[in-house]
Design an enzyme around this catalytic site. Structure first.
Site, PDB file in Angstrom:
ATOM      1  N   ASP A 127      -2.902 -11.779   3.434  1.00 14.68           N
ATOM      2  CA  ASP A 127      -4.311 -11.875   3.828  1.00 14.68           C
ATOM      3  C   ASP A 127      -4.763 -13.321   4.024  1.00 14.68           C
ATOM      4  O   ASP A 127      -5.876 -13.560   4.508  1.00 14.68           O
ATOM      5  CB  ASP A 127      -5.195 -11.176   2.785  1.00 14.68           C
ATOM      6  CG  ASP A 127      -4.934  -9.668   2.762  1.00 14.68           C
ATOM      7  OD1 ASP A 127      -4.484  -9.121   3.794  1.00 14.68           O
ATOM      8  OD2 ASP A 127      -5.150  -9.050   1.711  1.00 14.68           O
ATOM      9  N   GLN A 183       0.836  -1.213   0.000  1.00 10.10           N
ATOM     10  CA  GLN A 183       0.000   0.000   0.000  1.00 10.10           C
ATOM     11  C   GLN A 183       0.866   1.257   0.000  1.00 10.10           C
ATOM     12  O   GLN A 183       0.508   2.255  -0.621  1.00 10.10           O
ATOM     13  CB  GLN A 183      -0.945  -0.002   1.198  1.00 10.10           C
ATOM     14  CG  GLN A 183      -2.027  -1.068   1.056  1.00 10.10           C
ATOM     15  CD  GLN A 183      -2.959  -1.116   2.240  1.00 10.10           C
ATOM     16  OE1 GLN A 183      -2.715  -0.487   3.258  1.00 10.10           O
ATOM     17  NE2 GLN A 183      -4.030  -1.870   2.114  1.00 10.10           N
ATOM     18  N   ARG A 222      -5.035  -9.387  13.755  1.00  7.34           N
ATOM     19  CA  ARG A 222      -5.306 -10.769  13.315  1.00  7.34           C
ATOM     20  C   ARG A 222      -4.440 -11.799  14.020  1.00  7.34           C
ATOM     21  O   ARG A 222      -4.772 -12.988  13.962  1.00  7.34           O
ATOM     22  CB  ARG A 222      -5.187 -10.890  11.791  1.00  7.34           C
ATOM     23  CG  ARG A 222      -6.351 -10.234  11.084  1.00  7.34           C
ATOM     24  CD  ARG A 222      -6.383 -10.514   9.589  1.00  7.34           C
ATOM     25  NE  ARG A 222      -7.528  -9.846   8.990  1.00  7.34           N
ATOM     26  CZ  ARG A 222      -7.581  -9.402   7.740  1.00  7.34           C
ATOM     27  NH1 ARG A 222      -6.542  -9.564   6.943  1.00  7.34           N
ATOM     28  NH2 ARG A 222      -8.665  -8.815   7.293  1.00  7.34           N
TER      29      ARG A 222
HETATM   30  C1  S3P Z   1      -3.586  -4.508  -0.018  1.00 10.93           C
HETATM   31  C2  S3P Z   1      -2.343  -4.709   0.498  1.00 10.93           C
HETATM   32  C3  S3P Z   1      -2.107  -5.460   1.732  1.00 10.93           C
HETATM   33  C4  S3P Z   1      -3.305  -6.295   2.094  1.00 10.93           C
HETATM   34  C5  S3P Z   1      -4.602  -5.554   1.981  1.00 10.93           C
HETATM   35  C6  S3P Z   1      -4.811  -5.060   0.570  1.00 10.93           C
HETATM   36  C7  S3P Z   1      -3.720  -3.726  -1.243  1.00 10.93           C
HETATM   37  O1  S3P Z   1      -1.837  -4.547   2.766  1.00 10.93           O
HETATM   38  O2  S3P Z   1      -3.197  -6.811   3.399  1.00 10.93           O
HETATM   39  O3  S3P Z   1      -5.701  -6.409   2.306  1.00 10.93           O
HETATM   40  O4  S3P Z   1      -4.764  -3.793  -1.919  1.00 10.93           O
HETATM   41  O5  S3P Z   1      -2.766  -3.031  -1.579  1.00 10.93           O
HETATM   42  P1  S3P Z   1      -0.337  -4.034   3.055  1.00 10.93           P
HETATM   43  O6  S3P Z   1       0.216  -3.474   1.800  1.00 10.93           O
HETATM   44  O7  S3P Z   1      -0.497  -2.964   4.122  1.00 10.93           O
HETATM   45  O8  S3P Z   1       0.400  -5.238   3.550  1.00 10.93           O
END
Ligand code: S3P
Length: 450
Positions: free
Chosen positions: A328, A181, A359
């Protein structure tokens, strides 16, 4: 909906289904279509609470739904459980000032500010539900500030997040942890920055943003562990195809693996290797009946069918590069580990504490309540497999993946599981209970899975 909801064991899971559209890709499709010049067709947008938040957010900043999708509701889908949308973008520099409700969507909360931060004409506020207010935003605010952005957060760390557009410049940023992200947010900001923006990943993370931006005409390239993006004048995505969500398919992949006699075929699922780490982990645990077929690329993402049958499992070690590729799905690895022989250790996964719930805590509590032998550690879990779970009662704590974990545990347990707040599943998978039910006593498939 009855609360709690009861999930009783019903024997083998059998049948064919197409899980709902990919949540991660849908979020990006709406945002990149909004940045686009002209209209973008999004084929198979996820109709779920999280992605409705993203659609509302891009409309708040000026993107429009056009054609039939302007009047149709998302629920009027194409028969595949996925909606077709036509989105008229505002262009890379045209976002209108707005107060944005991100609901429960962490991806929206972290990605959108990257795009907004580089538009000096506006001010935006992002806020959401009770759970989102506990999810850190400093991980994006601090590198964005290095690029020249102006942001303010509660306690400098939590939503609401205020973004005041500014002129940005490219930086080289070493991600302190493998977080897609943050990478995606900086790539969005890099589109509007002066000079190149470089994001160094300690381990590979999901790369949907890079693929979609490249398909829309952005100059984005990988140099070893670094993703480099150049500023852009415009994006023209044109058409974006959303595959079924591997993370939703994962519930049935694990269910079929742990319930004897199962045979499940999952259609047209996204098979991007930065998302399918669960398959590697299950294979290491001894899951021999996982077949992948009919793989094709559509819109830059590999899509194919997954067929899964039951296997006896052994415990294994999960950590390092496994973690971002299955972030996830780690709750499901813990569930599978309860059905394995021997010990499974999950480490390097402290990030799980920052998801829709903590989690590590919610999975440990849930599996223990069902008879599992699970210990939480600072950065993961240790699970002693006993070959099964008794059953019992759990609370989803409003976390969609914990709700669905409970349901799958119920189908695989000896005595069934009651899940309080099952409705949370609608964040990513509104039709989940119906799909699980459809696998009850489904007809045997031809050619048993080998
Ligand atoms: C996601 C990235 C992941 C994931 C989330 C969705 C995304 O998070 O856990 O459900 O769509 O970029 P992180 O990048 O914080 O690990």
């Amino acid at each position: 909906m009855a609360d709690p909801t009861r999930f009783d064991p019903f024997g083998a899971l059998r049948g064919v289904l197409r899980p709902p559209a990919d949540k991660s890709i849908s979020h990006r499709a709406a945002m990149i279509a909004a940045m686009g010049t002209g209209e973008t067709d999004v084929i198979g947008y996820l109709d779920a609470a999280d992605t409705r938040s993203t659609l509302a957010a891009v409309q708040a900043v000026g993107a429009r739904l056009v054609g039939e999708s302007a009047t149709a509701t998302l629920a009027e889908d194409d028969g595949l459980g996925a909606a077709r949308l036509r989105i008229a973008g505002v262009g890379l520099r045209g976002a209108r000032p707005a107060a944005i409700d991100v609901g429960n969507a962490g991806t929206l909360l972290r990605l959108l500010p990257g795009w907004l931060a580089g538009q000096p004409q506006g001010k935006w506020t992002l806020d959401g539900d009770e759970s989102i207010r506990k999810r850190p935003v400093d991980r994006v605010a601090s590198p964005l500030r290095e690029m020249g952005a102006r942001l303010a957060a509660r306690d400098d760390r939590l939503p609401p997040l205020e973004v005041e557009g500014a002129s940005l410049h490219g930086i080289t940023y070493e991600l302190p942890a493998a977080r897609d992200q943050v990478k995606s947010c900086l790539l969005f900001a890099g589109l509007l920055a002066a000079g190149e923006t470089r994001v160094v990943e300690p381990l590979p993370t999901r790369d949907h943003s890079e693929r979609m931006l490249a398909a829309a005409g952005a100059q984005v390239r990988r140099e070893g562990d670094t993703v480099v993006i150049a500023p852009a004048e415009r994006l023209e995505p044109g058409r974006i195809v959303v595959p079924a969500d591997f993370s939703s398919a994962a519930f049935f992949i694990v269910a079929a693996t742990i319930v004897p006699g199962s045979d499940v075929l999952l259609h047209q699922v996204g098979l991007n290797p930065t998302r399918t780490g669960l398959l590697d982990i299950l294979r290491r645990m001894g899951a021999a009946k996982i077949e992948i077929a009919d793989v094709a690329e559509d819109g830059g993402e590999p899509i194919g069918d997954i067929r899964v049958g039951h296997s006896e499992l052994q415990g294994c070690e999960v950590g390092g590069a496994d973690v971002p590729l299955a972030i996830d799905e780690l709750p499901l690895v813990a569930l599978a580990a309860c059905f394995a022989a021997g010990t499974t250790t999950i480490r390097d996964a402290a990030e799980l504490r920052k998801k829709e719930s903590d989690r590590i805590a919610t999975v440990t509590d849930a599996l223990r309540a069902l008879g599992g032998q699970v210990e939480a550690t600072e950065d993961g879990m240790v699970i002693e497999g006993t070959g099964g779970l008794r059953g019992g009662a759990i609370d989803s704590h409003g976390d969609h993946r914990i709700a669905m974990l409970g349901a799958i545990a119920g189908a695989a347990s000896r005595e069934g599981v009651e899940v309080t707040n099952m409705g949370a599943a609608a964040v990513s998978y509104p039709g989940f209970e119906g799909d699980l039910g459809s696998l009850q006593q489904g007809p045997p498939l031809h050619d048993p899975v080998h």
